[in-house]
Write a protein that holds these residues in place. Sequence first.
Motif, PDB file in Angstrom:
ATOM      1  N   LEU A 147      37.299  37.412  37.248  1.00 48.12           N
ATOM      2  CA  LEU A 147      37.287  38.161  38.511  1.00 48.12           C
ATOM      3  C   LEU A 147      38.676  38.162  39.149  1.00 48.12           C
ATOM      4  O   LEU A 147      39.108  39.171  39.715  1.00 48.12           O
ATOM      5  CB  LEU A 147      36.260  37.585  39.481  1.00 48.12           C
ATOM      6  N   SER A 148      39.378  37.053  39.020  1.00 49.83           N
ATOM      7  CA  SER A 148      40.747  36.975  39.524  1.00 49.83           C
ATOM      8  C   SER A 148      41.660  37.931  38.756  1.00 49.83           C
ATOM      9  O   SER A 148      42.481  38.643  39.352  1.00 49.83           O
ATOM     10  CB  SER A 148      41.247  35.537  39.419  1.00 49.83           C
ATOM     11  N   GLU A 149      41.515  37.961  37.431  1.00 47.39           N
ATOM     12  CA  GLU A 149      42.285  38.892  36.593  1.00 47.39           C
ATOM     13  C   GLU A 149      42.007  40.339  36.986  1.00 47.39           C
ATOM     14  O   GLU A 149      42.929  41.151  37.097  1.00 47.39           O
ATOM     15  CB  GLU A 149      41.887  38.739  35.120  1.00 47.39           C
ATOM     16  N   ALA A 150      40.750  40.667  37.173  1.00 48.24           N
ATOM     17  CA  ALA A 150      40.361  42.032  37.545  1.00 48.24           C
ATOM     18  C   ALA A 150      41.013  42.421  38.870  1.00 48.24           C
ATOM     19  O   ALA A 150      41.537  43.533  39.013  1.00 48.24           O
ATOM     20  CB  ALA A 150      38.845  42.153  37.634  1.00 48.24           C
ATOM     21  N   LYS A 151      41.004  41.497  39.828  1.00 45.36           N
ATOM     22  CA  LYS A 151      41.604  41.779  41.133  1.00 45.36           C
ATOM     23  C   LYS A 151      43.107  41.981  40.996  1.00 45.36           C
ATOM     24  O   LYS A 151      43.667  42.940  41.521  1.00 45.36           O
ATOM     25  CB  LYS A 151      41.289  40.634  42.102  1.00 45.36           C
ATOM     26  N   THR A 152      43.772  41.099  40.255  1.00 48.66           N
ATOM     27  CA  THR A 152      45.223  41.189  40.053  1.00 48.66           C
ATOM     28  C   THR A 152      45.606  42.494  39.367  1.00 48.66           C
ATOM     29  O   THR A 152      46.610  43.106  39.701  1.00 48.66           O
ATOM     30  CB  THR A 152      45.715  39.986  39.206  1.00 48.66           C
ATOM     31  N   GLN A 153      44.780  42.922  38.404  1.00 49.05           N
ATOM     32  CA  GLN A 153      45.064  44.140  37.639  1.00 49.05           C
ATOM     33  C   GLN A 153      44.460  45.392  38.277  1.00 49.05           C
ATOM     34  O   GLN A 153      44.505  46.468  37.688  1.00 49.05           O
ATOM     35  CB  GLN A 153      44.531  43.979  36.204  1.00 49.05           C
ATOM     36  N   SER A 154      43.877  45.238  39.464  1.00 53.20           N
ATOM     37  CA  SER A 154      43.209  46.344  40.166  1.00 53.20           C
ATOM     38  C   SER A 154      42.161  47.029  39.290  1.00 53.20           C
ATOM     39  O   SER A 154      42.053  48.253  39.265  1.00 53.20           O
ATOM     40  CB  SER A 154      44.228  47.365  40.667  1.00 53.20           C
ATOM     41  N   LYS A 155      41.402  46.214  38.556  1.00 54.51           N
ATOM     42  CA  LYS A 155      40.342  46.737  37.698  1.00 54.51           C
ATOM     43  C   LYS A 155      38.987  46.495  38.346  1.00 54.51           C
ATOM     44  O   LYS A 155      38.787  45.489  39.025  1.00 54.51           O
ATOM     45  CB  LYS A 155      40.337  46.036  36.329  1.00 54.51           C
TER      46      LYS A 155
ATOM     47  N   PRO B 200      38.903  51.504  28.944  1.00 56.32           N
ATOM     48  CA  PRO B 200      39.718  50.283  28.975  1.00 56.32           C
ATOM     49  C   PRO B 200      40.267  49.949  30.366  1.00 56.32           C
ATOM     50  O   PRO B 200      40.750  48.840  30.585  1.00 56.32           O
ATOM     51  CB  PRO B 200      40.852  50.586  27.984  1.00 56.32           C
ATOM     52  N   SER B 201      40.162  50.880  31.307  1.00 56.44           N
ATOM     53  CA  SER B 201      40.632  50.613  32.664  1.00 56.44           C
ATOM     54  C   SER B 201      39.659  49.730  33.440  1.00 56.44           C
ATOM     55  O   SER B 201      39.964  49.261  34.532  1.00 56.44           O
ATOM     56  CB  SER B 201      40.841  51.927  33.426  1.00 56.44           C
ATOM     57  N   LEU B 202      38.488  49.474  32.861  1.00 63.08           N
ATOM     58  CA  LEU B 202      37.485  48.613  33.481  1.00 63.08           C
ATOM     59  C   LEU B 202      37.383  47.305  32.705  1.00 63.08           C
ATOM     60  O   LEU B 202      37.774  47.232  31.548  1.00 63.08           O
ATOM     61  CB  LEU B 202      36.122  49.307  33.484  1.00 63.08           C
ATOM     62  N   MET B 203      36.845  46.287  33.352  1.00 60.25           N
ATOM     63  CA  MET B 203      36.636  44.997  32.699  1.00 60.25           C
ATOM     64  C   MET B 203      35.131  44.798  32.512  1.00 60.25           C
ATOM     65  O   MET B 203      34.376  44.862  33.473  1.00 60.25           O
ATOM     66  CB  MET B 203      37.212  43.868  33.558  1.00 60.25           C
ATOM     67  N   PHE B 204      34.706  44.586  31.266  1.00 57.15           N
ATOM     68  CA  PHE B 204      33.297  44.442  30.934  1.00 57.15           C
ATOM     69  C   PHE B 204      32.987  42.973  30.636  1.00 57.15           C
ATOM     70  O   PHE B 204      33.601  42.377  29.759  1.00 57.15           O
ATOM     71  CB  PHE B 204      32.937  45.315  29.726  1.00 57.15           C
ATOM     72  N   LEU B 205      32.020  42.423  31.371  1.00 56.66           N
ATOM     73  CA  LEU B 205      31.635  41.024  31.229  1.00 56.66           C
ATOM     74  C   LEU B 205      30.141  40.932  30.939  1.00 56.66           C
ATOM     75  O   LEU B 205      29.363  41.764  31.412  1.00 56.66           O
ATOM     76  CB  LEU B 205      31.931  40.264  32.525  1.00 56.66           C
ATOM     77  N   THR B 206      29.745  39.929  30.167  1.00 55.92           N
ATOM     78  CA  THR B 206      28.323  39.651  29.931  1.00 55.92           C
ATOM     79  C   THR B 206      28.067  38.184  30.234  1.00 55.92           C
ATOM     80  O   THR B 206      28.828  37.316  29.800  1.00 55.92           O
ATOM     81  CB  THR B 206      27.928  39.977  28.476  1.00 55.92           C
ATOM     82  N   ILE B 207      27.002  37.951  30.982  1.00 54.81           N
ATOM     83  CA  ILE B 207      26.608  36.602  31.368  1.00 54.81           C
ATOM     84  C   ILE B 207      25.164  36.392  30.933  1.00 54.81           C
ATOM     85  O   ILE B 207      24.289  37.199  31.283  1.00 54.81           O
ATOM     86  CB  ILE B 207      26.699  36.405  32.905  1.00 54.81           C
ATOM     87  N   ASP B 208      24.899  35.343  30.168  1.00 53.98           N
ATOM     88  CA  ASP B 208      23.537  35.006  29.780  1.00 53.98           C
ATOM     89  C   ASP B 208      22.908  34.205  30.924  1.00 53.98           C
ATOM     90  O   ASP B 208      23.409  33.128  31.277  1.00 53.98           O
ATOM     91  CB  ASP B 208      23.529  34.190  28.482  1.00 53.98           C
ATOM     92  N   VAL B 209      21.830  34.734  31.502  1.00 57.58           N
ATOM     93  CA  VAL B 209      21.211  34.097  32.664  1.00 57.58           C
ATOM     94  C   VAL B 209      20.692  32.693  32.366  1.00 57.58           C
ATOM     95  O   VAL B 209      20.599  31.865  33.273  1.00 57.58           O
ATOM     96  CB  VAL B 209      20.073  34.970  33.257  1.00 57.58           C
ATOM     97  N   ASP B 210      20.369  32.431  31.098  1.00 56.27           N
ATOM     98  CA  ASP B 210      19.876  31.105  30.729  1.00 56.27           C
ATOM     99  C   ASP B 210      21.007  30.101  30.561  1.00 56.27           C
ATOM    100  O   ASP B 210      20.802  28.898  30.712  1.00 56.27           O
ATOM    101  CB  ASP B 210      19.052  31.173  29.436  1.00 56.27           C
TER     102      ASP B 210
ATOM    103  N   ASP C 123      37.392  43.722  43.524  1.00 58.20           N
ATOM    104  CA  ASP C 123      37.933  42.569  44.243  1.00 58.20           C
ATOM    105  C   ASP C 123      36.873  41.485  44.430  1.00 58.20           C
ATOM    106  O   ASP C 123      36.825  40.818  45.457  1.00 58.20           O
ATOM    107  CB  ASP C 123      38.513  42.990  45.603  1.00 58.20           C
ATOM    108  N   GLY C 124      36.005  41.342  43.426  1.00 58.63           N
ATOM    109  CA  GLY C 124      34.975  40.307  43.456  1.00 58.63           C
ATOM    110  C   GLY C 124      33.765  40.644  44.309  1.00 58.63           C
ATOM    111  O   GLY C 124      32.841  39.846  44.410  1.00 58.63           O
ATOM    112  N   GLN C 125      33.749  41.816  44.922  1.00 61.81           N
ATOM    113  CA  GLN C 125      32.647  42.225  45.785  1.00 61.81           C
ATOM    114  C   GLN C 125      31.826  43.333  45.125  1.00 61.81           C
ATOM    115  O   GLN C 125      32.396  44.239  44.517  1.00 61.81           O
ATOM    116  CB  GLN C 125      33.187  42.737  47.140  1.00 61.81           C
ATOM    117  N   GLN C 126      30.515  43.265  45.288  1.00 61.65           N
ATOM    118  CA  GLN C 126      29.624  44.267  44.697  1.00 61.65           C
ATOM    119  C   GLN C 126      29.816  45.615  45.368  1.00 61.65           C
ATOM    120  O   GLN C 126      29.764  45.729  46.589  1.00 61.65           O
ATOM    121  CB  GLN C 126      28.176  43.816  44.843  1.00 61.65           C
TER     122      GLN C 126
END
Length: 139
Positions: free
Chosen positions: A38-46, A75-85, A107-110
Motif C-alpha cells: 500500500l505504501s508502494e502504491a501511494k508512492t507510485q500514485s497507483k 500495469p498502471s494498477l497494483m493487483f493484490l490477493t489476500i487469502d482470508v484464512d 492512497d490506502g483508502q477505499q
Amino acid sequence: MGLCFSSTKDDEEPACHPHFTGGKVTVITTKDAWNQKLSEAKTQSKIAIANFSASWCGPCKSISTLYIELSEKHPSLMFLTIDVDELPELSTQWDVKATPTFFFLKDGQQIDKVVGANKPELQEKLTAIVDSNVPGDQK
C-alpha cells in the motif's frame, strides 16, 4: 522445490495458491507485506486492487483467471490477493463478509468495491477507474 501441492493437514504450512498467482498479481501473506504494498502504491500514485479470496472458494477460483489477465492488461494498477484464512485479522479489519471481495484503494483508502465473482462488474469498475486516472491528453 518450486512445486505447489494442496495440503489437507492442519499442521502443515499453508499451501501455495497457484490459481491466484500469475501475471502481475502479488499474493500478500503478511500484514507487513500488505502495508509495504500500500505504501508502494501511494508512492507510485497507483490504485491498488485487493482481492480478498480463499483457496477453497469456487467463485474465487473462477474469477482468478480474469483477475490475472486484468493485471497484465493494466500495469498502471497494483493487483493484490489476500487469502482470508491466512490473514484473518486483515479480513476483519476490512470487514470482508464474502469471498471474493475486491477493494479499489487509492492512497490506502477505499474508493470502490465489488463483492462476489461478478466479472462484468469487476471489469466495468476497473475500466472506469483506469479512465478516470488517465490525464486528458492521453485519453
